[in-house]
Design a protein around this motif. Sequence first.
Motif, mmCIF file in Angstrom:
data_model
loop_
_atom_site.group_PDB
_atom_site.id
_atom_site.type_symbol
_atom_site.label_atom_id
_atom_site.label_comp_id
_atom_site.label_asym_id
_atom_site.label_seq_id
_atom_site.Cartn_x
_atom_site.Cartn_y
_atom_site.Cartn_z
ATOM 1 N N GLU A 1 -10.436 63.678 103.982
ATOM 2 C CA GLU A 1 -10.448 63.514 102.530
ATOM 3 C C GLU A 1 -11.438 62.421 102.160
ATOM 4 N N VAL A 2 -11.882 62.499 100.913
ATOM 5 C CA VAL A 2 -12.862 61.544 100.408
ATOM 6 C C VAL A 2 -12.610 61.378 98.911
ATOM 7 N N ALA A 3 -12.741 60.159 98.432
ATOM 8 C CA ALA A 3 -12.564 59.893 97.001
ATOM 9 C C ALA A 3 -13.791 60.386 96.243
ATOM 10 N N ALA A 4 -13.576 60.929 95.068
ATOM 11 C CA ALA A 4 -14.670 61.416 94.231
ATOM 12 C C ALA A 4 -15.660 60.299 93.932
ATOM 13 N N LYS A 5 -15.162 59.089 93.713
ATOM 14 C CA LYS A 5 -16.056 57.955 93.449
ATOM 15 C C LYS A 5 -16.969 57.679 94.637
ATOM 16 N N GLU A 6 -16.429 57.828 95.832
ATOM 17 C CA GLU A 6 -17.235 57.602 97.024
ATOM 18 C C GLU A 6 -18.328 58.664 97.137
ATOM 19 N N LEU A 7 -17.963 59.922 96.883
ATOM 20 C CA LEU A 7 -18.962 60.992 96.886
ATOM 21 C C LEU A 7 -20.044 60.720 95.852
ATOM 22 N N THR A 8 -19.620 60.297 94.672
ATOM 23 C CA THR A 8 -20.584 59.988 93.612
ATOM 24 C C THR A 8 -21.542 58.902 94.057
ATOM 25 N N ARG A 9 -21.024 57.869 94.692
ATOM 26 C CA ARG A 9 -21.865 56.775 95.167
ATOM 27 C C ARG A 9 -22.894 57.281 96.185
ATOM 28 N N TRP A 10 -22.461 58.123 97.117
ATOM 29 C CA TRP A 10 -23.381 58.677 98.107
ATOM 30 C C TRP A 10 -24.472 59.498 97.429
ATOM 31 N N ILE A 11 -24.042 60.396 96.549
ATOM 32 C CA ILE A 11 -24.981 61.313 95.894
ATOM 33 C C ILE A 11 -25.965 60.539 95.032
ATOM 34 N N LEU A 12 -25.468 59.586 94.266
ATOM 35 C CA LEU A 12 -26.362 58.802 93.410
ATOM 36 C C LEU A 12 -27.388 58.019 94.239
ATOM 37 N N GLY A 13 -26.960 57.485 95.351
ATOM 38 C CA GLY A 13 -27.899 56.782 96.221
ATOM 39 C C GLY A 13 -29.007 57.702 96.715
ATOM 40 N N MET A 14 -28.635 58.912 97.073
ATOM 41 C CA MET A 14 -29.623 59.881 97.548
ATOM 42 C C MET A 14 -30.520 60.356 96.411
ATOM 43 N N LEU A 15 -29.937 60.568 95.238
ATOM 44 C CA LEU A 15 -30.746 60.952 94.082
ATOM 45 C C LEU A 15 -31.776 59.875 93.771
ATOM 46 N N ARG A 16 -31.336 58.632 93.802
ATOM 47 C CA ARG A 16 -32.223 57.507 93.489
ATOM 48 C C ARG A 16 -33.371 57.422 94.499
ATOM 49 N N GLU A 17 -33.059 57.674 95.774
ATOM 50 C CA GLU A 17 -34.111 57.678 96.801
ATOM 51 C C GLU A 17 -35.140 58.780 96.542
ATOM 52 N N GLU A 18 -34.647 59.924 96.072
ATOM 53 C CA GLU A 18 -35.529 61.070 95.812
ATOM 54 C C GLU A 18 -36.350 60.865 94.530
ATOM 55 N N ASN A 19 -35.658 60.425 93.461
ATOM 56 C CA ASN A 19 -36.331 60.360 92.161
ATOM 57 C C ASN A 19 -35.465 59.526 91.208
ATOM 58 N N GLU A 20 -35.970 58.409 90.768
ATOM 59 C CA GLU A 20 -35.229 57.498 89.884
ATOM 60 C C GLU A 20 -34.765 58.199 88.600
ATOM 61 N N GLU A 21 -35.585 59.114 88.094
ATOM 62 C CA GLU A 21 -35.231 59.816 86.856
ATOM 63 C C GLU A 21 -33.983 60.671 87.036
ATOM 64 N N TRP A 22 -33.834 61.307 88.180
ATOM 65 C CA TRP A 22 -32.644 62.121 88.431
ATOM 66 C C TRP A 22 -31.400 61.244 88.445
ATOM 67 N N TYR A 23 -31.526 60.103 89.074
ATOM 68 C CA TYR A 23 -30.434 59.133 89.091
ATOM 69 C C TYR A 23 -30.059 58.741 87.659
ATOM 70 N N ARG A 24 -31.054 58.379 86.865
ATOM 71 C CA ARG A 24 -30.818 57.975 85.463
ATOM 72 C C ARG A 24 -30.165 59.098 84.674
ATOM 73 N N ASN A 25 -30.641 60.331 84.883
ATOM 74 C CA ASN A 25 -30.069 61.480 84.165
ATOM 75 C C ASN A 25 -28.576 61.607 84.445
ATOM 76 N N TRP A 26 -28.188 61.424 85.707
ATOM 77 C CA TRP A 26 -26.767 61.527 86.086
ATOM 78 C C TRP A 26 -25.966 60.450 85.361
ATOM 79 N N VAL A 27 -26.459 59.215 85.404
ATOM 80 C CA VAL A 27 -25.763 58.082 84.799
ATOM 81 C C VAL A 27 -25.618 58.291 83.286
ATOM 82 N N VAL A 28 -26.681 58.743 82.643
ATOM 83 C CA VAL A 28 -26.647 58.982 81.195
ATOM 84 C C VAL A 28 -25.655 60.093 80.865
ATOM 85 N N PHE A 29 -25.657 61.164 81.649
ATOM 86 C CA PHE A 29 -24.719 62.268 81.432
ATOM 87 C C PHE A 29 -23.279 61.781 81.572
ATOM 88 N N ASP A 30 -23.013 61.024 82.624
ATOM 89 C CA ASP A 30 -21.650 60.515 82.832
ATOM 90 C C ASP A 30 -21.190 59.666 81.647
#
Length: 105
Positions: free
Chosen positions: A57-86
């Motif tokens: 099992e894994v907490a949704a917040k932990e998954l979000t942290r992993w995914i956001l870190g990877m998004l940020r590594e790929e493209n800062e704008e994608w990271y920002r889009n996620w944060v703004v949407f949330d």
Amino acid sequence: MCLWVPEVTVVKRDGSREPFIYEKVVVSCLKAGATLEAARRIATKVLARLIAEDRKEVAAKELTRWILGMLREENEEWYRNWVVFDRAVKRRKTEEELKQREERG
């Protein structure tokens, strides 16, 4: 694409539980603006980490942290889009939550 996914339970913020679904990670990344290739790469890295850590099992917040870190590594704008949407749609302060967690260690 056929992909084996172990049985991993995601513990959501409200305490409810649901199975980990690889495609949900892909779709979330696409909604943030990621290319299909990048979204699949991120979802595969998340899945690989769950398998490597033998997680049941894994907490949704932990998954979000992993995914956001990877998004940020790929493209800062994608990271920002996620944060703004949330913030705008889900009324979450995801970025602040992540910073608080980092400060606590």
